[in-house]
Scaffold this motif. Sequence first.
Motif, PDB file in Angstrom:
ATOM      1  N   ALA A  73       0.551  -1.120  -0.225  1.00 21.55           N
ATOM      2  CA  ALA A  73       0.215  -0.175  -0.386  1.00 21.55           C
ATOM      3  C   ALA A  73       0.732   0.867  -0.222  1.00 21.55           C
ATOM      4  O   ALA A  73       1.185   1.878   0.783  1.00 21.55           O
ATOM      5  CB  ALA A  73      -0.690  -0.338   1.327  1.00 21.55           C
ATOM      6  N   LEU A  74       0.643   2.170  -1.256  1.00 17.28           N
ATOM      7  CA  LEU A  74       1.569   3.249  -1.360  1.00 17.28           C
ATOM      8  C   LEU A  74       1.773   3.921  -0.479  1.00 17.28           C
ATOM      9  O   LEU A  74      -0.370   4.444   0.084  1.00 17.28           O
ATOM     10  CB  LEU A  74       1.699   4.041  -2.163  1.00 17.28           C
ATOM     11  N   ILE A  75       2.210   5.038  -0.191  1.00 18.65           N
ATOM     12  CA  ILE A  75       1.889   6.158   1.564  1.00 18.65           C
ATOM     13  C   ILE A  75       2.423   7.103   0.276  1.00 18.65           C
ATOM     14  O   ILE A  75       3.558   7.154   0.079  1.00 18.65           O
ATOM     15  CB  ILE A  75       2.914   6.222   1.955  1.00 18.65           C
ATOM     16  N   VAL A  76       1.666   8.263   0.503  1.00 19.33           N
ATOM     17  CA  VAL A  76       1.763   9.116  -0.609  1.00 19.33           C
ATOM     18  C   VAL A  76       1.349  10.394   0.467  1.00 19.33           C
ATOM     19  O   VAL A  76       0.026  10.674   0.354  1.00 19.33           O
ATOM     20  CB  VAL A  76       0.790   9.563  -2.013  1.00 19.33           C
ATOM     21  N   ASN A  77       1.977  11.403   0.159  1.00 17.51           N
ATOM     22  CA  ASN A  77       1.987  12.678   1.481  1.00 17.51           C
ATOM     23  C   ASN A  77       2.410  14.186   0.996  1.00 17.51           C
ATOM     24  O   ASN A  77       3.690  13.758  -0.412  1.00 17.51           O
ATOM     25  CB  ASN A  77       2.444  12.976   2.720  1.00 17.51           C
ATOM     26  N   GLU A  78       2.523  15.471   0.886  1.00 13.24           N
ATOM     27  CA  GLU A  78       3.331  16.318   0.734  1.00 13.24           C
ATOM     28  C   GLU A  78       4.664  16.365   1.150  1.00 13.24           C
ATOM     29  O   GLU A  78       4.614  15.723   2.620  1.00 13.24           O
ATOM     30  CB  GLU A  78       2.760  17.927   1.357  1.00 13.24           C
ATOM     31  N   ALA A  79       5.928  16.036   0.063  1.00 12.24           N
ATOM     32  CA  ALA A  79       7.182  16.715   0.764  1.00 12.24           C
ATOM     33  C   ALA A  79       7.596  17.430   1.662  1.00 12.24           C
ATOM     34  O   ALA A  79       7.229  18.641   1.319  1.00 12.24           O
ATOM     35  CB  ALA A  79       7.699  15.650  -0.735  1.00 12.24           C
ATOM     36  N   ARG A  80       8.131  17.684   2.591  1.00 11.82           N
ATOM     37  CA  ARG A  80       8.593  18.406   3.748  1.00 11.82           C
ATOM     38  C   ARG A  80      10.519  18.738   3.489  1.00 11.82           C
ATOM     39  O   ARG A  80      10.461  18.004   2.626  1.00 11.82           O
ATOM     40  CB  ARG A  80       9.014  17.567   4.911  1.00 11.82           C
ATOM     41  N   PRO A  81      10.197  19.878   3.405  1.00  6.54           N
ATOM     42  CA  PRO A  81      11.465  20.786   3.521  1.00  6.54           C
ATOM     43  C   PRO A  81      12.695  19.925   3.889  1.00  6.54           C
ATOM     44  O   PRO A  81      12.524  19.349   4.988  1.00  6.54           O
ATOM     45  CB  PRO A  81      10.690  21.853   3.935  1.00  6.54           C
TER      46      PRO A  81
END
Length: 103
Positions: A73-81
């Motif tokens: 199961a993929l986990i997709v989030n906004e990348a943090r700096p």
Amino acid sequence: MGRKLYVGNLPYETGETELQELFGQFGSVDTVRIMRDIATGRARGLGFVEMTTDEEAQTAIAKPNAYQLGGRALIVNEARPKPEYAGGGFGGGYGRRRAEPRW
């Protein structure tokens, strides 16, 4: 909202082309990068995808989250700096000379 997305829990055999095709379903993809181990060159199971617009990035976060790829199961989030590291050099006090002699 940033356009760069973190994609985790990738199967180790996943390539950039496969990831680009998957995220291409949700909009136009600017860049795809799968992180690899420096010593072995083996994929680390995570990568980054940069979408063209914020709206496409939002869609790409909502749609494939929990999507099954290679049985994972993929986990997709906004990348943090990337964090800014304070200090410099080799860490700790190792190798420093004393201001005064010990004797």
